[in-house]
Design an enzyme around this catalytic site. Structure first.
Site, short mmCIF file in Angstrom:
data_model
loop_
_atom_site.label_atom_id
_atom_site.label_comp_id
_atom_site.label_asym_id
_atom_site.label_seq_id
_atom_site.Cartn_x
_atom_site.Cartn_y
_atom_site.Cartn_z
N LYS A 83 -0.95 1.74 2.58
CA LYS A 83 -1.13 3.08 1.99
C LYS A 83 -1.67 4.06 3.01
O LYS A 83 -1.33 5.24 2.98
CB LYS A 83 -2.06 3.00 0.78
N LYS B 290 8.16 -4.20 -2.94
CA LYS B 290 7.71 -4.37 -4.32
C LYS B 290 8.18 -3.22 -5.21
O LYS B 290 8.26 -2.08 -4.76
CB LYS B 290 6.17 -4.42 -4.29
N LYS C 189 4.94 1.49 -9.05
CA LYS C 189 5.01 2.71 -9.86
C LYS C 189 4.67 3.97 -9.07
O LYS C 189 5.06 5.06 -9.45
CB LYS C 189 4.09 2.60 -11.07
P1 TYM Z 1 -1.56 -1.81 -10.42
O1 TYM Z 1 -1.88 -0.68 -11.32
O2 TYM Z 1 -0.82 -1.51 -9.18
O3 TYM Z 1 -0.76 -2.91 -11.21
C1 TYM Z 1 -1.21 -3.44 -12.44
C2 TYM Z 1 -0.83 -4.90 -12.51
O4 TYM Z 1 0.57 -5.07 -12.36
C3 TYM Z 1 0.87 -5.97 -11.30
N1 TYM Z 1 2.08 -5.52 -10.62
C4 TYM Z 1 3.15 -6.29 -10.38
N2 TYM Z 1 3.41 -7.58 -10.67
C5 TYM Z 1 4.61 -8.07 -10.30
N3 TYM Z 1 5.56 -7.34 -9.65
C6 TYM Z 1 5.34 -6.04 -9.35
N4 TYM Z 1 6.27 -5.33 -8.74
C7 TYM Z 1 4.09 -5.47 -9.71
N5 TYM Z 1 3.56 -4.23 -9.57
C8 TYM Z 1 2.33 -4.29 -10.11
C9 TYM Z 1 -0.34 -5.88 -10.37
O5 TYM Z 1 -0.45 -7.03 -9.57
C10 TYM Z 1 -1.46 -5.72 -11.35
O6 TYM Z 1 -1.86 -6.97 -11.85
N6 TYM Z 1 -5.87 -2.63 -8.04
C11 TYM Z 1 -5.12 -2.89 -9.26
C12 TYM Z 1 -5.81 -2.38 -10.50
C13 TYM Z 1 -7.19 -2.89 -10.67
C14 TYM Z 1 -7.55 -4.17 -11.13
C15 TYM Z 1 -8.98 -4.17 -11.16
C16 TYM Z 1 -6.83 -5.31 -11.49
C17 TYM Z 1 -8.32 -2.18 -10.45
N7 TYM Z 1 -9.41 -2.96 -10.76
C18 TYM Z 1 -9.67 -5.30 -11.56
C19 TYM Z 1 -7.53 -6.43 -11.89
C20 TYM Z 1 -8.94 -6.42 -11.92
C21 TYM Z 1 -3.79 -2.18 -9.17
O7 TYM Z 1 -3.61 -1.27 -8.39
O8 TYM Z 1 -2.89 -2.61 -10.08
#
Ligand code: TYM
Length: 343
Positions: free
Chosen positions: A112, A197, A200
């Site tokens: 990023k 990946k 979003k």
């Molecule tokens: P985020 O918002 O990017 O994604 C949310 C969840 O979706 C999963 N994910 C995917 N899994 C499979 N294939 C993909 N292409 C894909 N894109 C997203 C992510 O692995 C995630 O589980 N940092 C985290 C949010 C967060 C969080 C936390 C998660 C903040 N604090 C504490 C768990 C515990 C994030 O950016 O997820």
């Protein structure tokens, strides 16, 4: 009972990757077998260039989609991160345990950071410290398990390191959590670029299936997915990433397995057709329920209000313990001045 925490950040419309990699597991499994909390982690959305009004809209939409995906507030706690002060409170203390080098090694930070610089934007300090806030999200609740997609595993590893280090230095305070990921589709790839990946936050739409895409749009995106130069349907993640991605998506949507699905498809065309229909069927109830919930915004607000109250009560004692353990003086309360003086 096992405590589970996970979250989704409102930086864009939620995708099939979010759903298959995380949300579906939360709704179908985790909320039934554990004491689970799921959060719209909006503070994390401020780490990159953002539009405040859009962030608010996306937060509301993400919360609605969590409920639409099947989370039941009678079984689990659904809330917005910024409604609970304990996350930011604990994050600062953990910044005093984490090192600069650890932060700079995080793959997501490096990716990023490069993207922000390429766009000629400054890199926000919060982008560097983001994984510490994520650790605070998890540790504040004493979570044993963190169900996430593959891309978040490194952050959960860091959370473990910070918990262990804090406990060793300042006395046992935190539960050391572990990441759990689904067997298939833990990393759904972009349909137009199967080596990256499906995220979003990306700008390009054609390779990303959004949870609220109309069936026709889903069909078009899947049918136009980039495949590989061969003709035979085989499951080979390295050699045939495009086909492997479709097989994994189909497997996840039909509770199948990618190898056996490869064996029953004779052409890329038939694989794409089946995958498109399977995705449409999996997303249909989510879209329907989302539409119903949008007609009743008061319900969603009430769920979030109640969720934040519950979350606050759960996080407060652990964060207070961490404050004491690391050497901060407890505030004197009117009711018990003598007690505080003795601490
Ligand atoms: P985020 O918002 O990017 O994604 C949310 C969840 O979706 C999963 N994910 C995917 N899994 C499979 N294939 C993909 N292409 C894909 N894109 C997203 C992510 O692995 C995630 O589980 N940092 C985290 C949010 C967060 C969080 C936390 C998660 C903040 N604090 C504490 C768990 C515990 C994030 O950016 O997820």
């Amino acid at each position: 009972m096992t405590r589970v925490f996970s979250g989704v950040k409102p930086t864009g419309h939620l995708t099939l990757g979010n759903y298959l990699g995380a949300m579906r597991q939360w709704a179908e499994v985790d909320q039934y077998r554990s004491d689970a909390l799921f959060s719209v982690v909006d503070l994390h959305a401020l780490t990159v260039d953002h539009d405040p009004a859009r962030t608010r809209r996306l937060s509301r939409q993400a919360a609605t989609l969590l409920l639409a995906s099947g989370l039941d507030p009678r079984l689990c706690t659904v809330f917005v991160q910024s409604h609970v002060d304990e996350h930011a409170r604990l994050s600062y203390v953990l910044e005093c345990v984490a090192t600069d080098g650890e932060m700079r090694r995080m793959i997501q930070y490096r990716e990023k950071e490069a993207r922000e610089r390429a766009r000629g934007r400054g890199v926000r300090l919060s982008l560097l410290t983001y994984p510490v806030l994520m650790a605070a999200d998890i540790l504040a609740y004493g979570a044993d398990e963190v169900p996430v997609g593959d891309d978040q595993k490194q952050h959960v590893e860091l959370t473990r390191d910070l918990a262990v280090r804090f406990n060793q230095r300042y006395g046992h305070t935190f539960v050391v959590p572990r990441a759990t990921a689904p067997k298939v589709a833990a990393r759904v790839m972009n349909l137009q670029d199967p080596t990256s990946k499906m995220g979003k936050s990306e700008d390009s739409g054609p390779g990303i299936v959004y949870l609220l895409d109309e069936p026709d749009v889903v069909r078009r995106k899947v049918m136009r997915a980039v495949t590989d130069s061969g003709h035979e349907v085989v499951y080979d993640r390295e050699g045939r990433p495009g086909v492997a991605n479709l097989l994994e998506i189909l497997a996840a949507c039909t509770d199948g397995n990618p190898e056996s699905l490869a064996a029953v498809h004779q052409s890329y065309g038939s694989l794409k057709k089946d995958t498109a229909e399977a995705v449409i069927e999996v997303l249909r109830p989510v879209r329907d329920r989302h539409r119903e919930l949008c007609a009743d915004p008061g319900y969603v607000e009430e769920v979030l209000r109640h969720g934040a109250e519950k979350a606050r009560a759960m996080a407060r004692p652990t964060v207070d313990t961490a404050y004491r353990a690391i050497g901060l003086l407890p505030p004197v309360t009117e009711a018990e001045p003598a007690l505080n003086a003795a601490r």
